[in-house]
Design a protein around this motif. Structure first.
Motif, mmCIF file in Angstrom:
data_model
loop_
_atom_site.group_PDB
_atom_site.id
_atom_site.type_symbol
_atom_site.label_atom_id
_atom_site.label_comp_id
_atom_site.label_asym_id
_atom_site.label_seq_id
_atom_site.Cartn_x
_atom_site.Cartn_y
_atom_site.Cartn_z
ATOM 1 N N LEU A 90 15.130 -27.775 -19.760
ATOM 2 C CA LEU A 90 16.505 -28.157 -20.092
ATOM 3 C C LEU A 90 17.448 -26.956 -20.131
ATOM 4 C CD1 LEU A 90 15.652 -30.863 -22.764
ATOM 5 C CD2 LEU A 90 16.543 -31.241 -20.458
ATOM 6 N N LYS A 131 24.895 -29.938 -19.087
ATOM 7 C CA LYS A 131 23.981 -30.777 -19.842
ATOM 8 C C LYS A 131 23.625 -30.037 -21.121
ATOM 9 C CE LYS A 131 19.702 -31.496 -18.412
ATOM 10 N NZ LYS A 131 18.480 -32.105 -17.843
ATOM 11 N N SER A 182 21.318 -30.228 -24.669
ATOM 12 C CA SER A 182 20.124 -30.952 -25.117
ATOM 13 C C SER A 182 19.640 -30.425 -26.448
ATOM 14 C CB SER A 182 18.983 -30.770 -24.096
ATOM 15 O OG SER A 182 19.421 -31.033 -22.790
ATOM 16 N N THR A 229 17.078 -39.410 -22.629
ATOM 17 C CA THR A 229 16.162 -39.013 -23.700
ATOM 18 C C THR A 229 14.747 -38.888 -23.161
ATOM 19 O OG1 THR A 229 15.696 -41.305 -24.275
ATOM 20 C CG2 THR A 229 17.504 -40.238 -25.449
ATOM 21 N N SER A 259 13.148 -34.859 -26.662
ATOM 22 C CA SER A 259 14.478 -34.293 -26.407
ATOM 23 C C SER A 259 15.518 -35.381 -26.221
ATOM 24 C CB SER A 259 14.447 -33.393 -25.163
ATOM 25 O OG SER A 259 14.283 -34.177 -23.999
ATOM 26 N N SER A 269 19.439 -35.487 -24.292
ATOM 27 C CA SER A 269 20.404 -34.710 -23.508
ATOM 28 C C SER A 269 21.685 -35.505 -23.310
ATOM 29 C CB SER A 269 19.830 -34.383 -22.125
ATOM 30 O OG SER A 269 18.635 -33.648 -22.251
#
Lengths: 410, 410
Positions: free
Chosen positions: A208, A346, A348, A380, A384, A386
């Motif tokens: 991520l 993005k 996260s 998801t 995590s 995001s």
């Protein structure tokens, strides 16, 4: 007695002076009966210089990938020879080994090789003689004996694979940051260094956007069960240990980190007929072109129109090609237009603890909402969550979310 | 169909442009079914640069000879990769091999290795695939797989050894001169390029100062019976072929060449007692110190004095040490003084034909005498005669002797 693999990257061995400093540091920290394997990258910009040199001989040198590997593997060979000399000049027996000599076996995917296995007989023999063994990272040989480089993050992967194969107690990755942080410390004021993190959390963070470790080397550590200690080249402070489970529950943080990735682009396919099979057509065309699609959302404009907009994200580097692929089938899927938006990011949160803690997502959305940051897409995983947001909001978003989950440290 | 080994030295591949030129030239001369092996040195000053780099890490890097070899072998590895790329960019299949991959086996005398043998299986395989095979000269590996360099003249030796092992028709050594001359063309105006010369004559000329070829590679050619073609990097003209016997008797020159060596020094040991065993004492002391003695003369001062002067020559680089060795035993041999004279030179004529031709020596001495050049020492072998003269007379002496044996070409 400890058996330790220590990996130093190119910036740590960029000059003769730095090479001497690495040798001094290792000897000052070494217990008399420690057995040490060093894994070293090419000096500083050497690899880039070699690539540039090849570019003066041929156009697009990477099309001759086998020869590029023959060329680039010289970079580490120089640094291991110099580091072994430095140790010997300080009275420490040492010997350098190329990837081939250390028994690193790879496939034949030149310039992006995968490790197939390790036959570290020579490494053990040299350790038994009392040597510090200095091994060239980033490289191995295929079944025919051709040099093969491992591609991006290859030296870390080498180091962890060697640690696994020789049964090392730990693999230390020396780098220019002093560990893994709860968020990028250049952006989040209260970012804290973690003492420990699990392989799964680290993998998710790397995927991520956390830049310190490549997923490959973390996977390799998980495979062999080798703790990876990420620590600073410049200080003797302990850094962050990546391992299977926590040994220290210093504080029960549900979230381990906040990551962000600005190298993403949003592709919008407008006015697609809302009939079965459209999504399949788009994403199999992208898969055929070897483009990884990350977040996906489909929105229906209105019940009457029977039209939909398909939105997804790809790495920015793939965005233009993705657009062309989708345009190539736009007649088939009856799309009216395809648009790229590079001004997105993005953000996260990652943490194995969120599985048993409801309300985590809502706290994240609340933190963004309190800063008037709009969420464009949500995705998801088990560990995590995001959100895709506007590119310009990254800094604010990271700080808001970090403060929400790591309060009182900003 | 010919199987040819072609060796290019460092100055021929010093820049990307020169590497491309080498590739172009080879392809322009190559018959469609020729099978070609290239043996290449490191680019230009690369080896010196690597040695200097090591000197920034440690003092006296050659004391770490194994690591110096690990370091220096990268030099050829860079040039073979680039040359193979150049060929491939011109549509010619090519593959580079390190000395190790080409099967070059050496002893473990790092930085001055000797070739033990060659297992050229991979070379044959790559030739069978239609490749030009580009091999790193100057290097091999010992029984443990450590890189070993061959020392001075090593790339020529590599090339000839590879030619022998794969049964090549000929080994071409490309260099910055266009062949072997009857005398140094920078000094002798009428010096002529020879079309052929025998191994024995070439060895004798190399031993006596002709700089083009190192004796090691000529010995290797003789051992395997491989003709060595010494030719120019810059032109397509044929050069000189070194082989067992002449195939062309273009002209029956008795003398093949006039050589000179200015890197010699004369050591005079004065006033030695003329008793048995003195010469043995002096020269065994020098042998113990690993100093090669070349010419020797012993002169008795007078019948009454029972004293003698012992005169000999050594390479100038060894002169100071030789003086000290003899001074160390001067009490024992009752010598009154030891003197060094660096202002001397050795001038020689070489030719297998002189065996059956009386009067050659007298013609040489006559040529020197006609120029009032005094001869200090004379020595002879089966195919050579050498005279020690004053250093300042070299140019005149070479021209006089050359004119005597190669008349009408000045």
């Amino acid at each position: 007695m400890a058996l330790i693999v220590k990996k130093f990257g190119g910036s740590s061995v960029a000059t003769p002076e730095k090479i001497k400093n690495v040798a001094k540091r290792i000897l000052s920290e070494k217990a008399p009966d420690d057995r040490i394997v060093m894994v070293v990258s090419a000096m500083g910009d050497t690899t880039d210089d070699l690539i540039a040199l090849a570019g003066e001989v041929v156009e697009s040198p990477y099309q001759y990938a086998r020869e590029m590997d023959m060329l680039m593997t010289t970079g580490e060979q120089v640094s291991i020879a110099l580091l072994a000399m430095a140790f010997r000049s300080m009275g420490q027996p040492a010997v350098s080994l190329t990837g081939a000599m250390a028994g690193m076996r790879t496939d034949s995917a030149h310039t992006k090789g995968r490790i197939l296995g390790l036959a570290p007989k020579r490494v053990h023999e040299e350790l038994d003689k009392g040597n510090i063994v200095v091994i060239a990272g980033f490289q191995g040989t295929d079944a025919e004996g051709n040099p093969v480089t491992l591609g991006r993050g290859g030296s870390d992967t080498s180091a962890v694979a060697i640690a696994g194969a020789i049964g090392a107690d730990t693999c230390e990755i020396f780098t220019d940051v002093d560990g893994i942080y709860s968020a990028d410390p250049r952006i989040a004021k209260g970012a804290r260094r973690m003492r420990e993190i699990t392989y799964n959390e680290m993998l998710e963070m790397a995927r991520l956007g956390a830049g310190v470790m490549q997923p490959r080397s973390v996977e390799m550590g998980q495979l062999y069960g080798i703790p990876i200690h990420v620590r600073s080249t410049f200080t003797s402070e302990p850094g962050t240990i990546i391992r299977e489970e926590y040994t220290v529950e210093e504080k029960s943080f549900i979230i381990r980190g906040v990551t962000h990735d600005e190298q993403v682009s949003k592709i919008t396919v407008l006015g697609v007929s809302n009939v079965p099979g459209v999504a399949h057509k788009i994403f199999s065309a992208l898969a055929d072109a070897n483009i990884d699609v990350d977040m996906i959302v489909q929105s229906i404009r209105s019940a009457e129109s029977n039209m939909t907009d398909m939105v997804f994200t790809v790495a920015t580097i793939d965005a233009e090609e993705a657009k062309q692929v989708v345009e190539g089938i736009s007649a088939e899927i009856k799309a009216s237009a395809v648009a790229i938006d590079n001004d997105v990011a993005k953000i996260s949160i990652v943490g194995a603890g969120m599985l048993g803690s409801p309300g985590i997502a809502s706290r994240m959305f609340g933190a963004l909402s309190s800063a008037d940051i709009n969420i464009e897409i949500i995705s998801t995983s088990e560990i995590s969550i995001s959100c895709l947001i506007k590119g310009g909001s990254v800094k604010d978003a990271v700080n808001r979310i970090h403060n929400e989950f790591f309060p009182g440290e900003a």
